[in-house]
Motif scaffolding. Structure first.
Motif, PDB file in Angstrom:
ATOM      1  N   ARG A  94       0.837  -1.211   0.000  1.00  0.00           N
ATOM      2  CA  ARG A  94       0.000   0.000   0.000  1.00  0.00           C
ATOM      3  C   ARG A  94       0.868   1.256   0.000  1.00  0.00           C
ATOM      4  NH1 ARG A  94      -2.974   2.741   5.007  1.00  0.00           N
ATOM      5  NH2 ARG A  94      -4.282   4.213   3.885  1.00  0.00           N
ATOM      6  N   GLY A 131      -7.095  -6.502   2.039  1.00  0.00           N
ATOM      7  CA  GLY A 131      -6.232  -5.437   1.542  1.00  0.00           C
ATOM      8  C   GLY A 131      -5.360  -5.885   0.390  1.00  0.00           C
ATOM      9  N   VAL A 135      -5.281  -4.488  -3.400  1.00  0.00           N
ATOM     10  CA  VAL A 135      -4.066  -4.015  -4.073  1.00  0.00           C
ATOM     11  C   VAL A 135      -3.891  -4.699  -5.421  1.00  0.00           C
ATOM     12  CG1 VAL A 135      -1.543  -4.030  -3.978  1.00  0.00           C
ATOM     13  CG2 VAL A 135      -2.855  -3.289  -1.988  1.00  0.00           C
TER      14      VAL A 135
END
Length: 239
Positions: A94, A131, A135
């Protein structure tokens, strides 16, 4: 040693209590935790995420770039301490993804390769990590949003051959899996709405954008995500 660990945990709890509404205040708690327990990855990871949250919608470009850079530094520190932790791997992906937007084309291709590798490493540890799924979906989407000439040059001149594996179906699949794994996270719905829009699936784009309003506030930038979703819906209403 035990006393130090307990003190660090107490600071972490203070930060966790306010990070969703005031990341700056959370940093004031996370930094002492990192100073107390220099061998723990969690404080460094939490500092990185708070810095990235603050920088995401920072209006001053220089402060934004500095925030992303500092966040990346803390994320990489966490990775050195916990190289096989899925949450840490995601945080570094991230951070690098955010920092990449401030780079030139050559560095963006280089950063893009690393983002993909880190996200895949996180998924190898935790296959349904929301997450990391997000991504990967955004990696495919961002590559596909490049012009055909840009993609060709990146593949042939900059060594970004892996970019040739990107596709809209994979972008959609990964974001749909992120939504399925974490259905109350607003940003998953928002970015999925944009992918549906870019693929011409306007009915699904409207539904995904509308879903953002029903998500609880889980992170600092959720109000901004809701505003973005409203703008997406408004733009779609004229199509």
């Amino acid at each position: 040693v035990a006393g130090v660990a307990l003190a660090a945990m107490a600071w972490l709890r203070r930060g966790d209590a306010v990070v969703a509404t005031d990341p700056a205040a959370a940093l004031g708690a996370y930094r002492p935790a990192a100073a107390l327990d220099t061998l723990a990855a969690v404080p460094a990871m939490k500092i990185a995420n708070a810095l990235l949250d603050l920088a995401e919608y920072e209006g001053d470009r220089r402060r934004q770039v500095a925030g992303f850079a500092e966040g990346e530094g803390w994320a990489r520190r966490a990775l050195r301490l916990a190289p096989r932790d899925a949450e840490v791997l995601f945080t570094v992906a991230r951070a690098i993804g955010r920092a990449a937007h401030a780079q030139g084309p050559r560095d963006r291709v280089r950063y893009g390769r690393e983002v993909r590798e880190l996200a895949l490493a996180a998924l190898a540890v935790a296959p349904r990590h929301p997450g990391a799924l997000h991504v990967m979906g955004m990696w495919h989407a961002e590559v596909m949003r490049l012009g055909s000439v840009e993609r060709f040059l990146a593949r042939t001149l900059l060594g970004g051959r892996v970019l040739g594996t990107a596709s809209w179906p994979e972008a959609q699949r990964f974001l749909e899996e992120a939504v399925a794994a974490e259905p109350t996270r607003a940003v998953h719905h928002l970015d999925l709405a944009k992918i549906y829009r870019d693929r011409g699936d306007l009915a699904r784009a409207r539904a995904a954008a509308a879903a953002v309003a029903g998500c609880p506030r889980l992170e600092f930038n959720d109000p901004a995500y809701r505003l973005e979703a409203e703008a997406v819906l408004a733009a779609l209403s004229s199509r």
